[in-house]
Scaffold this motif. Structure first.
Motif, PDB file in Angstrom:
ATOM      1  N   TYR A  91      33.565  -9.140  26.073  1.00  0.00           N
ATOM      2  CA  TYR A  91      34.679  -8.472  25.404  1.00  0.00           C
ATOM      3  C   TYR A  91      35.542  -7.783  26.462  1.00  0.00           C
ATOM      4  O   TYR A  91      35.156  -6.748  27.014  1.00  0.00           O
ATOM      5  CB  TYR A  91      34.157  -7.479  24.370  1.00  0.00           C
ATOM      6  N   PRO A  92      36.720  -8.365  26.772  1.00  0.00           N
ATOM      7  CA  PRO A  92      37.583  -7.818  27.827  1.00  0.00           C
ATOM      8  C   PRO A  92      38.018  -6.385  27.517  1.00  0.00           C
ATOM      9  O   PRO A  92      38.424  -6.066  26.400  1.00  0.00           O
ATOM     10  CB  PRO A  92      38.782  -8.773  27.832  1.00  0.00           C
ATOM     11  N   GLY A  93      37.873  -5.531  28.525  1.00  0.00           N
ATOM     12  CA  GLY A  93      38.333  -4.152  28.409  1.00  0.00           C
ATOM     13  C   GLY A  93      37.395  -3.212  27.671  1.00  0.00           C
ATOM     14  O   GLY A  93      37.663  -2.003  27.626  1.00  0.00           O
ATOM     15  N   MET A  94      36.318  -3.714  27.101  1.00  0.00           N
ATOM     16  CA  MET A  94      35.404  -2.847  26.357  1.00  0.00           C
ATOM     17  C   MET A  94      34.421  -2.181  27.305  1.00  0.00           C
ATOM     18  O   MET A  94      33.874  -2.826  28.195  1.00  0.00           O
ATOM     19  CB  MET A  94      34.643  -3.642  25.291  1.00  0.00           C
ATOM     20  N   GLY A  95      34.207  -0.891  27.110  1.00  0.00           N
ATOM     21  CA  GLY A  95      33.247  -0.148  27.917  1.00  0.00           C
ATOM     22  C   GLY A  95      31.852  -0.212  27.319  1.00  0.00           C
ATOM     23  O   GLY A  95      31.475  -1.215  26.699  1.00  0.00           O
ATOM     24  N   HIS A  96      31.121   0.866  27.478  1.00  0.00           N
ATOM     25  CA  HIS A  96      29.730   0.910  26.975  1.00  0.00           C
ATOM     26  C   HIS A  96      29.749   1.330  25.509  1.00  0.00           C
ATOM     27  O   HIS A  96      29.440   2.472  25.154  1.00  0.00           O
ATOM     28  CB  HIS A  96      28.903   1.875  27.814  1.00  0.00           C
ATOM     29  N   SER A  97      30.132   0.393  24.667  1.00  0.00           N
ATOM     30  CA  SER A  97      30.278   0.672  23.247  1.00  0.00           C
ATOM     31  C   SER A  97      30.238  -0.648  22.495  1.00  0.00           C
ATOM     32  O   SER A  97      29.932  -1.690  23.070  1.00  0.00           O
ATOM     33  CB  SER A  97      31.599   1.409  22.975  1.00  0.00           C
ATOM     34  N   ALA A  98      30.529  -0.579  21.219  1.00  0.00           N
ATOM     35  CA  ALA A  98      30.616  -1.788  20.402  1.00  0.00           C
ATOM     36  C   ALA A  98      31.973  -1.793  19.718  1.00  0.00           C
ATOM     37  O   ALA A  98      32.557  -0.739  19.460  1.00  0.00           O
ATOM     38  CB  ALA A  98      29.488  -1.821  19.374  1.00  0.00           C
ATOM     39  N   CYS A  99      32.480  -2.971  19.424  1.00  0.00           N
ATOM     40  CA  CYS A  99      33.755  -3.093  18.733  1.00  0.00           C
ATOM     41  C   CYS A  99      33.546  -3.907  17.455  1.00  0.00           C
ATOM     42  O   CYS A  99      32.506  -4.547  17.271  1.00  0.00           O
ATOM     43  CB  CYS A  99      34.813  -3.755  19.620  1.00  0.00           C
ATOM     44  N   LEU A 100      34.544  -3.885  16.569  1.00  0.00           N
ATOM     45  CA  LEU A 100      34.421  -4.567  15.290  1.00  0.00           C
ATOM     46  C   LEU A 100      34.225  -6.070  15.481  1.00  0.00           C
ATOM     47  O   LEU A 100      33.415  -6.689  14.781  1.00  0.00           O
ATOM     48  CB  LEU A 100      35.659  -4.305  14.426  1.00  0.00           C
ATOM     49  N   GLU A 101      34.930  -6.652  16.453  1.00  0.00           N
ATOM     50  CA  GLU A 101      34.761  -8.083  16.710  1.00  0.00           C
ATOM     51  C   GLU A 101      33.311  -8.396  17.089  1.00  0.00           C
ATOM     52  O   GLU A 101      32.727  -9.380  16.617  1.00  0.00           O
ATOM     53  CB  GLU A 101      35.701  -8.532  17.833  1.00  0.00           C
ATOM     54  N   GLU A 102      32.722  -7.554  17.925  1.00  0.00           N
ATOM     55  CA  GLU A 102      31.336  -7.754  18.334  1.00  0.00           C
ATOM     56  C   GLU A 102      30.386  -7.622  17.141  1.00  0.00           C
ATOM     57  O   GLU A 102      29.492  -8.453  16.950  1.00  0.00           O
ATOM     58  CB  GLU A 102      30.962  -6.747  19.414  1.00  0.00           C
ATOM     59  N   LEU A 103      30.594  -6.590  16.315  1.00  0.00           N
ATOM     60  CA  LEU A 103      29.741  -6.397  15.147  1.00  0.00           C
ATOM     61  C   LEU A 103      29.856  -7.583  14.184  1.00  0.00           C
ATOM     62  O   LEU A 103      28.856  -8.009  13.588  1.00  0.00           O
ATOM     63  CB  LEU A 103      30.101  -5.095  14.436  1.00  0.00           C
ATOM     64  N   ASN A 104      31.062  -8.121  14.044  1.00  0.00           N
ATOM     65  CA  ASN A 104      31.238  -9.295  13.194  1.00  0.00           C
ATOM     66  C   ASN A 104      30.532 -10.515  13.779  1.00  0.00           C
ATOM     67  O   ASN A 104      29.966 -11.332  13.038  1.00  0.00           O
ATOM     68  CB  ASN A 104      32.723  -9.587  12.993  1.00  0.00           C
ATOM     69  N   ASN A 105      30.538 -10.625  15.101  1.00  0.00           N
ATOM     70  CA  ASN A 105      29.822 -11.739  15.740  1.00  0.00           C
ATOM     71  C   ASN A 105      28.310 -11.605  15.549  1.00  0.00           C
ATOM     72  O   ASN A 105      27.618 -12.609  15.366  1.00  0.00           O
ATOM     73  CB  ASN A 105      30.160 -11.796  17.231  1.00  0.00           C
ATOM     74  N   VAL A 106      27.822 -10.376  15.595  1.00  0.00           N
ATOM     75  CA  VAL A 106      26.396 -10.167  15.344  1.00  0.00           C
ATOM     76  C   VAL A 106      26.065 -10.532  13.901  1.00  0.00           C
ATOM     77  O   VAL A 106      25.056 -11.190  13.626  1.00  0.00           O
ATOM     78  CB  VAL A 106      25.993  -8.707  15.639  1.00  0.00           C
ATOM     79  N   GLU A 107      26.912 -10.113  12.967  1.00  0.00           N
ATOM     80  CA  GLU A 107      26.683 -10.460  11.563  1.00  0.00           C
ATOM     81  C   GLU A 107      26.613 -11.975  11.384  1.00  0.00           C
ATOM     82  O   GLU A 107      25.733 -12.495  10.676  1.00  0.00           O
ATOM     83  CB  GLU A 107      27.779  -9.885  10.680  1.00  0.00           C
ATOM     84  N   ALA A 108      27.531 -12.693  12.022  1.00  0.00           N
ATOM     85  CA  ALA A 108      27.529 -14.157  11.917  1.00  0.00           C
ATOM     86  C   ALA A 108      26.236 -14.745  12.475  1.00  0.00           C
ATOM     87  O   ALA A 108      25.669 -15.693  11.917  1.00  0.00           O
ATOM     88  CB  ALA A 108      28.751 -14.732  12.643  1.00  0.00           C
ATOM     89  N   PHE A 109      25.756 -14.181  13.593  1.00  0.00           N
ATOM     90  CA  PHE A 109      24.494 -14.631  14.182  1.00  0.00           C
ATOM     91  C   PHE A 109      23.333 -14.384  13.227  1.00  0.00           C
ATOM     92  O   PHE A 109      22.470 -15.248  13.027  1.00  0.00           O
ATOM     93  CB  PHE A 109      24.267 -13.903  15.514  1.00  0.00           C
ATOM     94  N   LEU A 110      23.317 -13.204  12.602  1.00  0.00           N
ATOM     95  CA  LEU A 110      22.240 -12.883  11.662  1.00  0.00           C
ATOM     96  C   LEU A 110      22.268 -13.824  10.466  1.00  0.00           C
ATOM     97  O   LEU A 110      21.221 -14.292  10.001  1.00  0.00           O
ATOM     98  CB  LEU A 110      22.362 -11.427  11.198  1.00  0.00           C
ATOM     99  N   ARG A 111      23.449 -14.114   9.979  1.00  0.00           N
ATOM    100  CA  ARG A 111      23.558 -15.020   8.827  1.00  0.00           C
ATOM    101  C   ARG A 111      23.103 -16.425   9.195  1.00  0.00           C
ATOM    102  O   ARG A 111      22.462 -17.119   8.401  1.00  0.00           O
ATOM    103  CB  ARG A 111      24.997 -15.055   8.326  1.00  0.00           C
TER     104      ARG A 111
END
Length: 244
Positions: free
Chosen positions: A209-229
């Motif tokens: 995730y370009p420009g993201m620091g030590h955190s999570a963003c909505l795009e990342e959380l959505n990608n995790v959700e897709a992985f879980l599904r």
């Protein structure tokens, strides 16, 4: 070693029939409550209704990098300066192995309750992501998947010696994700861990995730959700098999 008193994990029961479990491990200084909002985000579209979420709490331990101050941690950290080498230097093997055993116990608890290992995903953020990688790849049963956010593989210099034989999770899908501006867990360390696993034939992918620091963003959380599904599809109510 004296036993550690641990609080019971924060639980989000499945809203439908319980057929799968996600165990998600928080980072240094946090608690399971810190990821409660993320769990609600993953559940909001009602596509993970059969999934129970388990958010464990790390016990308070003295952290050398913070002048020995006690805080929730899965293992000690000697230095936090953003460099890859400092995190790998003087790793707390005893603490990592102790937390590994605890995480394996959480997995076994779900198996004993009737959830097959291949319906369990282990994940985490930062130090919790490091534990999800380490404990997931050393688990004695094949998991559905492993998620490691803003993290790295601990004890990488001895990792091959610490693996079980046979390896149950060599082909288990592993999702790693990292911001390339991370100043706490250096992005290069995460990338090096990804390359280490990829070169050894593990089924690992890396999202950056370009420009993201030590955190999570909505795009990342959505990608995790897709992985879980993908890894934990709903079970067909007629024959008890996952729907395709």
């Amino acid at each position: 070693m004296a036993s550690i008193l641990r609080k019971p994990p924060l639980l989000f029961p499945a809203t439908a029939r319980h057929t799968a479990t996600v165990i998600f491990i928080h980072g240094l200084g946090d608690t399971g409550h810190g990821w409660a909002d993320a769990v609600e985000n993953w559940r909001r579209r009602q596509r993970l209704d059969e999934v129970k979420f388990v958010l464990p709490h790390a016990p308070p331990i003295a952290i050398t990098a913070y002048w020995g101050m006690k805080m929730p941690g899965w293992y000690d950290i000697a230095v936090v300066d953003g460099s890859a080498e400092s995190l790998r230097r003087s790793e707390d093997e005893a603490g990592i192995v102790l937390s590994e055993a605890y995480v394996h116990g959480l997995i076994q608890h779900e198996i004993d309750a009737g959830i097959p290992a291949d319906r369990i995903v282990l994940g985490g953020f930062s130090q919790g992501g490091a534990m999800s990688l380490f404990a997931g790849l050393t688990a004695m049963a094949r998991l559905a998947g492993i998620v490691a956010l803003s993290s790295y593989l601990p004890l990488s210099l001895r990792f091959a010696e610490l693996l079980p034989k046979p390896q149950f999770n060599e082909q288990t899908p592993v999702l790693m994700a990292h911001g390339d501006a991370d100043q706490v867990v250096n992005f290069q360390l995460g990338k090096t861990s990804f390359e280490y696993l990829e070169e050894r034939g593990y089924n690992v992918s890396l999202k950056v995730y370009p420009g993201m620091g030590h955190s999570a963003c909505l795009e990342e959380l959505n990608n995790v959700e897709a992985f879980l599904r993908e890894r934990l599809p709903e079970v067909d109510k007629k024959d008890g098999k996952p729907e395709l």
